[in-house]
Design a protein around this motif. Structure first.
Motif, PDB file in Angstrom:
ATOM      1  N   VAL A  93      -7.153  31.763  47.390  1.00 17.03           N
ATOM      2  CA  VAL A  93      -6.879  32.137  46.170  1.00 17.03           C
ATOM      3  C   VAL A  93      -5.997  32.376  45.562  1.00 17.03           C
ATOM      4  O   VAL A  93      -4.516  33.115  46.091  1.00 17.03           O
ATOM      5  CB  VAL A  93      -7.729  32.876  45.904  1.00 17.03           C
ATOM      6  N   ARG A  94      -5.958  31.680  44.288  1.00 18.17           N
ATOM      7  CA  ARG A  94      -4.018  32.118  43.547  1.00 18.17           C
ATOM      8  C   ARG A  94      -4.352  32.058  42.447  1.00 18.17           C
ATOM      9  O   ARG A  94      -4.875  31.890  41.303  1.00 18.17           O
ATOM     10  CB  ARG A  94      -3.664  30.309  43.247  1.00 18.17           C
ATOM     11  N   ASN A  95      -3.265  33.879  42.265  1.00 15.60           N
ATOM     12  CA  ASN A  95      -3.394  33.831  41.126  1.00 15.60           C
ATOM     13  C   ASN A  95      -2.424  33.327  39.883  1.00 15.60           C
ATOM     14  O   ASN A  95      -2.271  33.436  39.229  1.00 15.60           O
ATOM     15  CB  ASN A  95      -3.291  35.439  41.006  1.00 15.60           C
ATOM     16  N   GLY A  99       4.454  28.638  46.766  1.00 15.40           N
ATOM     17  CA  GLY A  99       3.921  27.586  47.598  1.00 15.40           C
ATOM     18  C   GLY A  99       3.733  26.329  47.691  1.00 15.40           C
ATOM     19  O   GLY A  99       4.142  25.560  47.283  1.00 15.40           O
ATOM     20  N   SER A 100       2.549  25.824  48.067  1.00 18.17           N
ATOM     21  CA  SER A 100       2.247  24.675  48.310  1.00 18.17           C
ATOM     22  C   SER A 100       2.050  23.595  47.041  1.00 18.17           C
ATOM     23  O   SER A 100       2.418  22.484  46.896  1.00 18.17           O
ATOM     24  CB  SER A 100       1.449  23.961  49.724  1.00 18.17           C
ATOM     25  N   LEU A 101       1.253  24.719  46.092  1.00 21.55           N
ATOM     26  CA  LEU A 101       0.906  23.910  45.005  1.00 21.55           C
ATOM     27  C   LEU A 101       1.782  23.837  44.513  1.00 21.55           C
ATOM     28  O   LEU A 101       2.241  22.869  43.215  1.00 21.55           O
ATOM     29  CB  LEU A 101       0.302  24.655  43.963  1.00 21.55           C
ATOM     30  N   VAL A 174      -0.238  37.590  44.848  1.00 22.44           N
ATOM     31  CA  VAL A 174       0.242  36.147  44.336  1.00 22.44           C
ATOM     32  C   VAL A 174      -0.626  35.314  44.302  1.00 22.44           C
ATOM     33  O   VAL A 174      -1.179  34.271  44.117  1.00 22.44           O
ATOM     34  CB  VAL A 174       1.748  36.079  44.200  1.00 22.44           C
ATOM     35  N   ASP A 175      -0.646  35.554  45.732  1.00 19.49           N
ATOM     36  CA  ASP A 175      -1.764  34.210  46.098  1.00 19.49           C
ATOM     37  C   ASP A 175      -2.533  34.581  47.589  1.00 19.49           C
ATOM     38  O   ASP A 175      -1.308  35.813  48.513  1.00 19.49           O
ATOM     39  CB  ASP A 175      -1.728  32.830  46.384  1.00 19.49           C
ATOM     40  N   TYR A 176      -3.330  33.860  48.424  1.00 21.97           N
ATOM     41  CA  TYR A 176      -3.763  34.341  49.899  1.00 21.97           C
ATOM     42  C   TYR A 176      -4.221  33.756  50.706  1.00 21.97           C
ATOM     43  O   TYR A 176      -5.024  33.164  49.774  1.00 21.97           O
ATOM     44  CB  TYR A 176      -4.554  36.094  49.730  1.00 21.97           C
ATOM     45  N   LYS A 177      -4.553  33.697  51.957  1.00 24.09           N
ATOM     46  CA  LYS A 177      -5.722  32.787  52.105  1.00 24.09           C
ATOM     47  C   LYS A 177      -6.791  33.673  52.900  1.00 24.09           C
ATOM     48  O   LYS A 177      -6.302  34.877  53.965  1.00 24.09           O
ATOM     49  CB  LYS A 177      -4.982  32.211  53.840  1.00 24.09           C
ATOM     50  N   ILE A 178      -8.108  33.467  52.973  1.00 24.07           N
ATOM     51  CA  ILE A 178      -9.073  33.961  54.189  1.00 24.07           C
ATOM     52  C   ILE A 178     -10.259  33.338  54.582  1.00 24.07           C
ATOM     53  O   ILE A 178      -9.962  32.009  54.804  1.00 24.07           O
ATOM     54  CB  ILE A 178      -9.910  35.181  53.244  1.00 24.07           C
ATOM     55  N   ASP A 196       1.223  37.940  56.238  1.00 23.51           N
ATOM     56  CA  ASP A 196       1.056  37.146  56.934  1.00 23.51           C
ATOM     57  C   ASP A 196       0.476  36.057  55.973  1.00 23.51           C
ATOM     58  O   ASP A 196       0.346  34.890  56.294  1.00 23.51           O
ATOM     59  CB  ASP A 196       0.866  36.730  58.177  1.00 23.51           C
ATOM     60  N   SER A 197      -0.230  36.552  55.710  1.00 20.42           N
ATOM     61  CA  SER A 197      -2.190  36.066  55.148  1.00 20.42           C
ATOM     62  C   SER A 197      -1.907  35.805  53.395  1.00 20.42           C
ATOM     63  O   SER A 197      -2.600  34.750  52.536  1.00 20.42           O
ATOM     64  CB  SER A 197      -2.984  35.428  55.701  1.00 20.42           C
ATOM     65  N   CYS A 198      -0.749  36.292  52.852  1.00 16.58           N
ATOM     66  CA  CYS A 198      -0.665  36.554  51.348  1.00 16.58           C
ATOM     67  C   CYS A 198       0.992  36.551  51.344  1.00 16.58           C
ATOM     68  O   CYS A 198       1.247  37.060  51.863  1.00 16.58           O
ATOM     69  CB  CYS A 198      -1.478  37.852  51.466  1.00 16.58           C
ATOM     70  N   ARG A 199       0.675  36.089  49.469  1.00 18.19           N
ATOM     71  CA  ARG A 199       2.581  36.499  49.229  1.00 18.19           C
ATOM     72  C   ARG A 199       2.106  37.594  48.079  1.00 18.19           C
ATOM     73  O   ARG A 199       1.085  38.062  46.934  1.00 18.19           O
ATOM     74  CB  ARG A 199       2.630  35.775  48.478  1.00 18.19           C
ATOM     75  N   LEU A 200       2.501  38.219  48.200  1.00 17.66           N
ATOM     76  CA  LEU A 200       3.014  39.635  47.647  1.00 17.66           C
ATOM     77  C   LEU A 200       4.511  39.734  46.852  1.00 17.66           C
ATOM     78  O   LEU A 200       5.646  39.769  48.022  1.00 17.66           O
ATOM     79  CB  LEU A 200       2.503  41.063  48.733  1.00 17.66           C
TER      80      LEU A 200
HETATM   81  P1  TMP Z   1       0.903  27.931  50.162  1.00 19.49           P
HETATM   82  O1  TMP Z   1       1.068  27.419  48.973  1.00 19.49           O
HETATM   83  O2  TMP Z   1       2.104  27.437  51.460  1.00 19.49           O
HETATM   84  O3  TMP Z   1      -0.632  26.853  50.727  1.00 19.49           O
HETATM   85  O4  TMP Z   1      -0.723  29.209  50.902  1.00 19.49           O
HETATM   86  C1  TMP Z   1      -1.409  29.646  49.766  1.00 19.49           C
HETATM   87  C2  TMP Z   1      -1.550  30.840  50.824  1.00 19.49           C
HETATM   88  O5  TMP Z   1      -2.113  30.691  51.647  1.00 19.49           O
HETATM   89  C3  TMP Z   1      -0.421  31.940  51.096  1.00 19.49           C
HETATM   90  O6  TMP Z   1      -0.339  33.593  50.966  1.00 19.49           O
HETATM   91  C4  TMP Z   1      -0.197  31.696  52.502  1.00 19.49           C
HETATM   92  C5  TMP Z   1      -1.161  31.218  52.795  1.00 19.49           C
HETATM   93  N1  TMP Z   1      -1.280  30.638  54.331  1.00 19.49           N
HETATM   94  C6  TMP Z   1      -1.621  31.168  55.140  1.00 19.49           C
HETATM   95  O7  TMP Z   1      -2.174  32.268  55.415  1.00 19.49           O
HETATM   96  N2  TMP Z   1      -2.120  30.499  56.086  1.00 19.49           N
HETATM   97  C7  TMP Z   1      -1.565  29.239  56.367  1.00 19.49           C
HETATM   98  O8  TMP Z   1      -1.572  28.635  57.103  1.00 19.49           O
HETATM   99  C8  TMP Z   1      -1.255  28.432  55.096  1.00 19.49           C
HETATM  100  C9  TMP Z   1      -0.950  26.582  55.328  1.00 19.49           C
HETATM  101  C10 TMP Z   1      -0.668  29.259  53.730  1.00 19.49           C
END
Ligand code: TMP
Ligand code: ASP
Length: 234
Positions: A93-95, A99-101, A174-178, A196-200
Protein backbone atom coordinates in the motif's frame (compact mmCIF):
# COMPACT_ATOMS: atom_id res chain seq x y z
CA UNK A 1 2.88 -23.91 25.46
CA UNK A 2 6.11 -25.66 24.59
CA UNK A 3 8.44 -24.58 21.78
CA UNK A 4 9.46 -27.47 19.52
CA UNK A 5 11.43 -27.96 16.29
CA UNK A 6 12.34 -25.29 13.75
CA UNK A 7 9.99 -25.44 10.76
CA UNK A 8 11.23 -22.66 8.53
CA UNK A 9 13.96 -20.05 8.40
CA UNK A 10 13.36 -16.93 6.31
CA UNK A 11 15.41 -13.80 5.72
CA UNK A 12 14.39 -12.06 8.94
CA UNK A 13 12.48 -14.63 10.99
CA UNK A 14 12.39 -18.24 12.08
CA UNK A 15 9.22 -20.24 12.70
CA UNK A 16 9.09 -23.00 15.32
CA UNK A 17 6.42 -25.61 15.96
CA UNK A 18 4.76 -25.80 19.37
CA UNK A 19 2.90 -28.56 21.17
CA UNK A 20 -0.29 -27.07 19.67
CA UNK A 21 -0.47 -27.90 15.93
CA UNK A 22 -2.36 -24.66 15.31
CA UNK A 23 0.24 -22.36 16.90
CA UNK A 24 3.79 -21.38 15.96
CA UNK A 25 6.52 -19.31 17.55
CA UNK A 26 7.75 -16.52 15.28
CA UNK A 27 11.32 -15.50 16.20
CA UNK A 28 12.76 -12.19 14.93
CA UNK A 29 16.42 -12.23 13.79
CA UNK A 30 18.92 -9.40 13.45
CA UNK A 31 19.77 -10.44 9.87
CA UNK A 32 18.95 -7.86 7.26
CA UNK A 33 18.67 -8.35 3.53
CA UNK A 34 17.69 -6.05 0.72
CA UNK A 35 17.04 -6.32 -2.99
CA UNK A 36 16.04 -9.96 -2.52
CA UNK A 37 19.21 -11.06 -0.79
CA UNK A 38 21.59 -9.23 -3.15
CA UNK A 39 22.62 -7.20 -0.11
CA UNK A 40 22.96 -8.79 3.31
CA UNK A 41 24.02 -7.60 6.73
CA UNK A 42 23.06 -7.33 10.35
CA UNK A 43 21.18 -4.58 12.11
CA UNK A 44 22.04 -4.85 15.78
CA UNK A 45 18.98 -5.57 17.95
CA UNK A 46 16.68 -5.39 14.92
CA UNK A 47 14.94 -8.58 16.02
CA UNK A 48 13.96 -6.99 19.28
CA UNK A 49 12.95 -3.67 17.71
CA UNK A 50 10.78 -5.37 15.10
CA UNK A 51 9.16 -7.83 17.50
CA UNK A 52 8.22 -5.02 19.88
CA UNK A 53 7.06 -2.65 17.10
CA UNK A 54 5.02 -5.42 15.43
CA UNK A 55 3.47 -6.27 18.78
CA UNK A 56 2.18 -2.73 19.26
CA UNK A 57 0.84 -2.69 15.71
CA UNK A 58 -0.85 -6.11 15.77
CA UNK A 59 -2.47 -5.31 19.11
CA UNK A 60 -3.77 -2.00 17.72
CA UNK A 61 -5.07 -3.62 14.53
CA UNK A 62 -6.86 -6.37 16.46
CA UNK A 63 -8.49 -3.70 18.61
CA UNK A 64 -9.64 -1.98 15.41
CA UNK A 65 -11.22 -5.19 14.11
CA UNK A 66 -8.48 -6.41 11.78
CA UNK A 67 -7.97 -10.17 12.17
CA UNK A 68 -4.28 -11.12 12.42
CA UNK A 69 -2.17 -14.17 13.19
CA UNK A 70 -0.85 -12.58 16.41
CA UNK A 71 -1.89 -14.37 19.59
CA UNK A 72 0.52 -12.96 22.14
CA UNK A 73 4.09 -11.81 22.52
CA UNK A 74 6.26 -14.17 24.54
CA UNK A 75 9.42 -12.09 24.98
CA UNK A 76 11.46 -9.40 23.21
CA UNK A 77 12.07 -11.54 20.13
CA UNK A 78 9.27 -14.08 19.98
CA UNK A 79 5.55 -14.01 19.41
CA UNK A 80 3.01 -16.80 19.42
CA UNK A 81 1.07 -16.81 16.14
CA UNK A 82 -1.58 -18.87 14.42
CA UNK A 83 -0.27 -21.24 11.78
CA UNK A 84 -1.14 -19.83 8.35
CA UNK A 85 -0.85 -21.06 4.81
CA UNK A 86 0.73 -17.92 3.42
CA UNK A 87 -0.65 -16.71 0.08
CA UNK A 88 2.23 -16.16 -2.38
CA UNK A 89 1.57 -12.45 -2.82
CA UNK A 90 2.94 -9.36 -1.13
CA UNK A 91 0.37 -6.63 -0.79
CA UNK A 92 1.89 -3.14 -0.97
CA UNK A 93 0.00 0.00 0.00
CA UNK A 94 1.40 3.37 -0.99
CA UNK A 95 0.39 6.79 0.35
CA UNK A 96 3.32 8.68 -1.18
CA UNK A 97 5.37 8.09 -4.29
CA UNK A 98 8.61 6.31 -3.32
CA UNK A 99 10.75 3.23 -3.87
CA UNK A 100 10.22 0.96 -6.83
CA UNK A 101 7.21 2.87 -8.18
CA UNK A 102 9.12 6.16 -8.35
CA UNK A 103 12.15 4.39 -9.86
CA UNK A 104 10.20 2.47 -12.50
CA UNK A 105 8.42 5.61 -13.71
CA UNK A 106 11.46 7.87 -13.46
CA UNK A 107 9.68 10.17 -11.00
CA UNK A 108 10.99 11.88 -7.91
CA UNK A 109 10.14 10.41 -4.50
CA UNK A 110 7.93 12.27 -2.08
CA UNK A 111 4.69 13.36 -3.69
CA UNK A 112 1.46 12.47 -1.85
CA UNK A 113 -0.80 10.19 -3.89
CA UNK A 114 -4.42 11.23 -4.52
CA UNK A 115 -5.58 8.09 -2.69
CA UNK A 116 -3.89 4.99 -1.24
CA UNK A 117 -2.64 2.68 -3.97
CA UNK A 118 -2.90 -1.09 -3.41
CA UNK A 119 -0.57 -3.34 -5.43
CA UNK A 120 0.09 -7.09 -5.56
CA UNK A 121 3.53 -8.63 -6.09
CA UNK A 122 4.35 -12.29 -6.65
CA UNK A 123 6.51 -13.53 -3.74
CA UNK A 124 9.46 -14.90 -5.68
CA UNK A 125 13.05 -13.81 -4.89
CA UNK A 126 14.46 -15.32 -8.12
CA UNK A 127 12.16 -13.06 -10.18
CA UNK A 128 12.57 -10.03 -7.87
CA UNK A 129 8.92 -10.14 -6.75
CA UNK A 130 7.23 -9.10 -10.02
CA UNK A 131 4.16 -6.85 -9.97
CA UNK A 132 0.86 -8.65 -10.73
CA UNK A 133 -2.59 -7.33 -11.54
CA UNK A 134 -5.48 -8.34 -9.25
CA UNK A 135 -6.87 -10.38 -12.13
CA UNK A 136 -3.62 -12.28 -12.60
CA UNK A 137 -3.58 -13.19 -8.88
CA UNK A 138 -7.12 -14.56 -9.21
CA UNK A 139 -6.90 -16.21 -12.67
CA UNK A 140 -3.58 -17.90 -11.90
CA UNK A 141 -5.05 -19.23 -8.65
CA UNK A 142 -2.60 -17.50 -6.27
CA UNK A 143 -5.69 -16.42 -4.31
CA UNK A 144 -9.40 -16.55 -5.08
CA UNK A 145 -11.25 -13.48 -6.37
CA UNK A 146 -12.92 -13.17 -2.97
CA UNK A 147 -9.53 -13.35 -1.22
CA UNK A 148 -8.11 -10.66 -3.50
CA UNK A 149 -11.06 -8.41 -2.69
CA UNK A 150 -10.69 -9.17 1.02
CA UNK A 151 -6.95 -8.42 1.01
CA UNK A 152 -7.60 -5.09 -0.70
CA UNK A 153 -10.27 -4.13 1.85
CA UNK A 154 -8.12 -5.13 4.83
CA UNK A 155 -5.04 -3.42 3.34
CA UNK A 156 -7.00 -0.14 3.14
CA UNK A 157 -8.34 -0.54 6.67
CA UNK A 158 -4.80 -1.15 7.93
CA UNK A 159 -3.73 1.96 6.06
CA UNK A 160 -6.39 4.09 7.72
CA UNK A 161 -5.53 2.86 11.22
CA UNK A 162 -1.74 2.95 10.85
CA UNK A 163 -1.49 6.26 8.96
CA UNK A 164 -3.36 7.95 11.82
CA UNK A 165 -1.39 6.09 14.50
CA UNK A 166 2.00 7.04 13.04
CA UNK A 167 0.99 10.62 12.27
CA UNK A 168 0.02 11.11 15.91
CA UNK A 169 3.63 10.14 16.66
CA UNK A 170 5.18 12.50 14.13
CA UNK A 171 5.76 9.87 11.44
CA UNK A 172 4.43 9.67 7.87
CA UNK A 173 3.49 6.16 6.72
CA UNK A 174 4.80 6.42 3.16
CA UNK A 175 4.21 2.82 2.09
CA UNK A 176 4.37 -0.72 3.42
CA UNK A 177 4.10 -4.40 2.55
CA UNK A 178 1.83 -6.90 4.25
CA UNK A 179 1.19 -10.61 3.81
CA UNK A 180 -1.87 -12.74 4.33
CA UNK A 181 -2.49 -16.43 4.94
CA UNK A 182 -5.31 -18.89 5.17
CA UNK A 183 -6.31 -20.15 8.59
CA UNK A 184 -9.32 -22.49 8.76
CA UNK A 185 -12.04 -20.61 6.85
CA UNK A 186 -10.47 -17.17 7.26
CA UNK A 187 -7.73 -15.12 5.65
CA UNK A 188 -5.63 -13.45 8.36
CA UNK A 189 -2.95 -10.77 8.29
CA UNK A 190 0.40 -12.47 8.93
CA UNK A 191 4.14 -11.83 8.94
CA UNK A 192 5.28 -8.58 10.62
CA UNK A 193 4.75 -4.85 10.30
CA UNK A 194 7.97 -3.03 11.16
CA UNK A 195 10.57 -0.62 9.76
CA UNK A 196 11.75 -3.59 7.64
CA UNK A 197 8.45 -3.64 5.78
CA UNK A 198 7.38 0.02 5.90
CA UNK A 199 8.74 3.36 4.74
CA UNK A 200 8.48 5.77 7.65
CA UNK A 201 9.48 9.42 7.31
CA UNK A 202 9.67 11.89 10.15
CA UNK A 203 7.10 14.68 9.83
CA UNK A 204 8.75 17.97 8.87
CA UNK A 205 12.31 16.79 8.25
CA UNK A 206 11.29 13.79 6.09
CA UNK A 207 14.18 11.90 7.76
CA UNK A 208 13.97 8.20 6.89
CA UNK A 209 13.27 5.94 9.89
CA UNK A 210 13.20 2.57 8.11
CA UNK A 211 15.15 -0.05 6.17
CA UNK A 212 15.93 2.37 3.34
CA UNK A 213 18.77 3.56 5.60
CA UNK A 214 20.26 0.05 5.24
CA UNK A 215 19.31 -0.41 1.56
CA UNK A 216 20.86 2.95 0.62
CA UNK A 217 23.84 2.88 3.05
CA UNK A 218 22.68 5.99 4.86
CA UNK A 219 24.01 5.01 8.31
CA UNK A 220 22.29 5.35 11.70
CA UNK A 221 20.11 2.33 10.96
CA UNK A 222 19.84 1.06 14.56
CA UNK A 223 19.11 4.59 15.76
CA UNK A 224 16.21 4.89 13.30
CA UNK A 225 14.64 1.60 14.44
CA UNK A 226 15.10 2.62 18.09
CA UNK A 227 13.44 5.95 17.36
CA UNK A 228 10.40 4.24 15.84
CA UNK A 229 10.16 1.87 18.81
CA UNK A 230 10.28 4.68 21.33
CA UNK A 231 7.59 6.61 19.48
CA UNK A 232 5.20 3.67 19.06
CA UNK A 233 5.57 2.39 22.62
CA UNK A 234 4.47 5.73 24.12
P1 TMP B 1 9.02 -0.97 -3.08
O1 TMP B 1 8.89 0.51 -3.28
O2 TMP B 1 10.43 -1.45 -3.13
O3 TMP B 1 8.13 -1.72 -4.04
O4 TMP B 1 8.51 -1.29 -1.61
C1 TMP B 1 7.25 -0.89 -1.15
C2 TMP B 1 7.15 -1.17 0.34
O5 TMP B 1 7.16 -2.54 0.61
C3 TMP B 1 8.30 -0.58 1.16
O6 TMP B 1 7.76 -0.08 2.37
C4 TMP B 1 9.20 -1.75 1.44
C5 TMP B 1 8.26 -2.92 1.44
N1 TMP B 1 8.85 -4.13 0.88
C6 TMP B 1 9.08 -5.23 1.69
O7 TMP B 1 8.82 -5.19 2.88
N2 TMP B 1 9.59 -6.35 1.12
C7 TMP B 1 9.89 -6.45 -0.18
O8 TMP B 1 10.34 -7.51 -0.64
C8 TMP B 1 9.64 -5.30 -1.01
C9 TMP B 1 9.95 -5.35 -2.48
C10 TMP B 1 9.13 -4.19 -0.44
N1 ASP C 1 13.16 -7.38 -0.85
C1 ASP C 1 13.17 -6.98 0.54
C2 ASP C 1 13.66 -5.59 0.71
O1 ASP C 1 14.36 -5.04 -0.12
C3 ASP C 1 13.91 -7.93 1.40
C4 ASP C 1 15.00 -8.63 0.66
O2 ASP C 1 15.22 -8.29 -0.42
O3 ASP C 1 15.69 -9.49 1.16
O4 ASP C 1 13.30 -5.00 1.70
Amino acid sequence: MEKREQLYEGKAKILYATDDPDLLVQYFKDDATAFNRKKTGTIENKGEFNCRISTVIFRLLEREGVRTHWVKTLNDREMLVKRLTILPVEVVVRNRLAGSLAKRLGLEEGRELSRPLVEFYYKCDELDDPLMTDDQVDVLGFATGAEVAHMRTVALKVDEVLSRFFLERGIILVDYKIEFGRHKDEVLLGDEISPDSCRLWEVGTLRKLDKDRFRRDMGSVEEAYAEVLSRVET
